[in-house]
Scaffold this motif. Structure first.
Motif, PDB file in Angstrom:
ATOM      1  N   ASP A  16      27.062  -4.839  -5.055  1.00 30.95           N
ATOM      2  CA  ASP A  16      28.612  -5.446  -5.245  1.00 30.95           C
ATOM      3  C   ASP A  16      29.068  -5.265  -6.605  1.00 30.95           C
ATOM      4  O   ASP A  16      28.218  -5.413  -7.576  1.00 30.95           O
ATOM      5  CB  ASP A  16      28.485  -6.953  -4.913  1.00 30.95           C
ATOM      6  CG  ASP A  16      28.128  -7.254  -3.493  1.00 30.95           C
ATOM      7  OD1 ASP A  16      28.314  -6.386  -2.653  1.00 30.95           O
ATOM      8  OD2 ASP A  16      27.543  -8.381  -3.224  1.00 30.95           O
ATOM      9  N   SER A  17      30.309  -5.140  -6.787  1.00 28.96           N
ATOM     10  CA  SER A  17      30.990  -4.958  -7.789  1.00 28.96           C
ATOM     11  C   SER A  17      31.685  -6.414  -8.108  1.00 28.96           C
ATOM     12  O   SER A  17      32.250  -6.965  -7.132  1.00 28.96           O
ATOM     13  CB  SER A  17      32.213  -4.220  -7.929  1.00 28.96           C
ATOM     14  OG  SER A  17      33.136  -4.241  -8.986  1.00 28.96           O
ATOM     15  N   GLY A  18      31.327  -7.249  -9.141  1.00 26.10           N
ATOM     16  CA  GLY A  18      31.550  -8.527  -9.124  1.00 26.10           C
ATOM     17  C   GLY A  18      30.624  -9.519  -8.628  1.00 26.10           C
ATOM     18  O   GLY A  18      29.570  -8.901  -8.334  1.00 26.10           O
ATOM     19  N   GLN A  19      31.111 -10.572  -7.892  1.00 21.79           N
ATOM     20  CA  GLN A  19      30.129 -11.328  -7.181  1.00 21.79           C
ATOM     21  C   GLN A  19      30.605 -11.755  -5.989  1.00 21.79           C
ATOM     22  O   GLN A  19      31.813 -12.376  -6.117  1.00 21.79           O
ATOM     23  CB  GLN A  19      29.468 -12.517  -8.378  1.00 21.79           C
ATOM     24  CG  GLN A  19      28.486 -12.101  -9.254  1.00 21.79           C
ATOM     25  CD  GLN A  19      27.808 -13.183  -9.826  1.00 21.79           C
ATOM     26  OE1 GLN A  19      28.256 -14.230  -9.724  1.00 21.79           O
ATOM     27  NE2 GLN A  19      26.857 -12.944 -10.765  1.00 21.79           N
ATOM     28  N   TRP A  20      30.074 -11.987  -4.845  1.00 21.13           N
ATOM     29  CA  TRP A  20      30.268 -12.848  -3.405  1.00 21.13           C
ATOM     30  C   TRP A  20      29.675 -14.205  -3.733  1.00 21.13           C
ATOM     31  O   TRP A  20      28.594 -14.111  -3.736  1.00 21.13           O
ATOM     32  CB  TRP A  20      30.098 -11.780  -2.219  1.00 21.13           C
ATOM     33  CG  TRP A  20      31.097 -10.876  -2.048  1.00 21.13           C
ATOM     34  CD1 TRP A  20      31.199  -9.529  -2.227  1.00 21.13           C
ATOM     35  CD2 TRP A  20      32.337 -11.278  -1.086  1.00 21.13           C
ATOM     36  NE1 TRP A  20      32.122  -9.122  -1.592  1.00 21.13           N
ATOM     37  CE2 TRP A  20      33.006  -9.850  -1.192  1.00 21.13           C
ATOM     38  CE3 TRP A  20      32.917 -12.387  -0.875  1.00 21.13           C
ATOM     39  CZ2 TRP A  20      34.331  -9.755  -0.323  1.00 21.13           C
ATOM     40  CZ3 TRP A  20      33.961 -12.143  -0.099  1.00 21.13           C
ATOM     41  CH2 TRP A  20      34.760 -11.016   0.138  1.00 21.13           C
ATOM     42  N   TRP A  21      30.291 -15.086  -3.611  1.00 24.30           N
ATOM     43  CA  TRP A  21      29.665 -16.505  -3.321  1.00 24.30           C
ATOM     44  C   TRP A  21      30.125 -17.132  -2.035  1.00 24.30           C
ATOM     45  O   TRP A  21      31.276 -16.896  -1.522  1.00 24.30           O
ATOM     46  CB  TRP A  21      30.270 -17.271  -4.375  1.00 24.30           C
ATOM     47  CG  TRP A  21      29.626 -17.042  -5.560  1.00 24.30           C
ATOM     48  CD1 TRP A  21      29.825 -16.176  -6.849  1.00 24.30           C
ATOM     49  CD2 TRP A  21      28.454 -17.917  -6.343  1.00 24.30           C
ATOM     50  NE1 TRP A  21      29.161 -16.243  -7.784  1.00 24.30           N
ATOM     51  CE2 TRP A  21      28.216 -17.514  -7.349  1.00 24.30           C
ATOM     52  CE3 TRP A  21      27.917 -19.029  -5.918  1.00 24.30           C
ATOM     53  CZ2 TRP A  21      27.375 -17.976  -8.454  1.00 24.30           C
ATOM     54  CZ3 TRP A  21      26.815 -19.532  -6.399  1.00 24.30           C
ATOM     55  CH2 TRP A  21      26.659 -18.967  -8.099  1.00 24.30           C
ATOM     56  N   VAL A  22      29.123 -17.619  -1.392  1.00 28.61           N
ATOM     57  CA  VAL A  22      29.144 -18.061  -0.039  1.00 28.61           C
ATOM     58  C   VAL A  22      29.148 -19.631  -0.166  1.00 28.61           C
ATOM     59  O   VAL A  22      28.438 -20.370  -0.935  1.00 28.61           O
ATOM     60  CB  VAL A  22      27.967 -17.790   0.875  1.00 28.61           C
ATOM     61  CG1 VAL A  22      28.330 -18.525   2.158  1.00 28.61           C
ATOM     62  CG2 VAL A  22      28.074 -16.284   1.380  1.00 28.61           C
TER      63      VAL A  22
END
Length: 339
Positions: free
Chosen positions: A237-243
């Motif tokens: 990922d570019s940046g961050q995914w948060w769930v």
């Protein structure tokens, strides 16, 4: 030279309703024994609670966040049928928050995820079965000694000797009720009577938030689970995914709230938890009406040998991901023992 004759009298046609981990496991185990097995799935593809949502440049896990293994045979099954490259350990840091004691680390335990997304596991398993997707089964009807599957649009989908149902409890109960199977229906009430819902929201930040752990169980009235999805292996990922998962209580109170409002509420709670004020560039929300079981009644599986209809699923074994595999295995063994 000795001649061999295949005994086709022991080969059965079996329908599996649902293509989550339980359904695919049952299909593989029964197919491995020589039976003709066909899997029916209401969605576009397999997955169940091992669910991911497509997003820009990849996917994000909105269902089960990881799984553990108490039985080594479970990992061996995944290696053999999903593929050893379809899953691996998540080596992120895990912590939980206590009101008076602050953050504490989770106990040491191996935790696994699908690579590059959770659905990679069920996609791999589905390669070994005959799968018919985008078909919702409304009822099964008896035609002589066999079962006829009927879809919600009235189509008859073929006759089968036996049927295995691996849908969530409410959908299983609707199907059994519509099929007039009152005895088996009654056996689902205790284990399927307390299934907790969950709103899940995934948010994408270009700038990485600062958090004490990659995965967290906060002391919160709103947030039940918070995780950096980008810290899982194979997520480029570019940046961050948060769930962000809401608590069952908050979800129940907001079950009909719009996805936009839910996203804003969970994001506000996330900011309060982390102190991060960044604005996400992308978000996706998903409502799980049947997220996990809270029932202490755990029969493992249900099987009506006289009718030739069984029920399997993680909700019959306590709700763990591995439980879906265990339930399906035990049902398949019971079905074969009755041959």
């Amino acid at each position: 030279m000795e001649s061999e004759t295949l005994d086709t009298s022991s080969i059965r046609k079996i329908a599996i309703i649902g293509s989550g981990l339980a359904g695919l496991t049952a299909a593989i185990m029964l197919g491995r024994s020589g039976h003709q097995v066909r899997v029916f799935e209401k969605s576009r593809g397999p997955g169940g609670r091992l669910a991911s949502k497509r997003v820009a440049n990849g996917a994000v896990d909105v269902g089960a966040q990881y799984f553990t293994s108490r039985n080594p045979a479970f990992l061996k099954f995944l290696e053999d049928y999903a593929g050893a490259d379809r899953f691996g350990p998540w080596r992120g840091t895990f912590g939980f928050q206590k009101a008076q004691e602050g953050w504490q680390p989770f106990p040491g335990e191996s935790r696994y995820v699908g690579i590059p997304r959770m659905t990679a596991i069920t996609r791999g398993l589905s390669e070994h079965v005959e799968l018919t997707a985008q078909v919702r089964i409304e009822r099964i009807t008896r035609t002589g000694a066999r079962w006829q599957l009927v879809s919600t649009d009235g189509k008859e989908l073929g006759e089968f000797d036996q049927v295995v149902i691996t849908a969530p409890p409410a959908q299983t109960q609707e199907l059994l009720a519509a099929s007039g199977m009152t005895q088996l229906l009654s056996e689902t009430h205790a284990p399927g009577g307390d299934i907790l819902p969950c709103w899940a929201v995934a948010v994408h930040f270009l700038k990485a938030p600062s958090a004490p752990f990659d995965a967290m169980r906060p002391d919160s009235d709103v947030l039940y689970w918070v995780a950096n999805n980008s810290s899982k292996p194979g997520r480029d990922d570019s940046g961050q995914w948060w769930v962000l998962h809401a608590t069952p209580e908050w979800t129940k109170a907001n079950v009909d709230t719009t996805p936009e409002t839910v996203t804003n509420e969970l994001l506000t709670a996330f900011r309060g938890l982390t102190g991060f004020s960044g604005v996400p560039v992308e978000s996706v929300a998903h409502r799980w009406l049947y997220a996990r079981s809270a029932s202490t009644d755990q029969p493992g599986f249900l099987w009506d040998q006289g009718q030739g209809v069984g029920v399997a699923g993680d909700w019959l074994v306590g709700g763990r991901v591995e439980g879906a595999w265990e339930s399906a295995n035990r049902l398949a063994e019971a079905m074969q023992a009755g041959e």
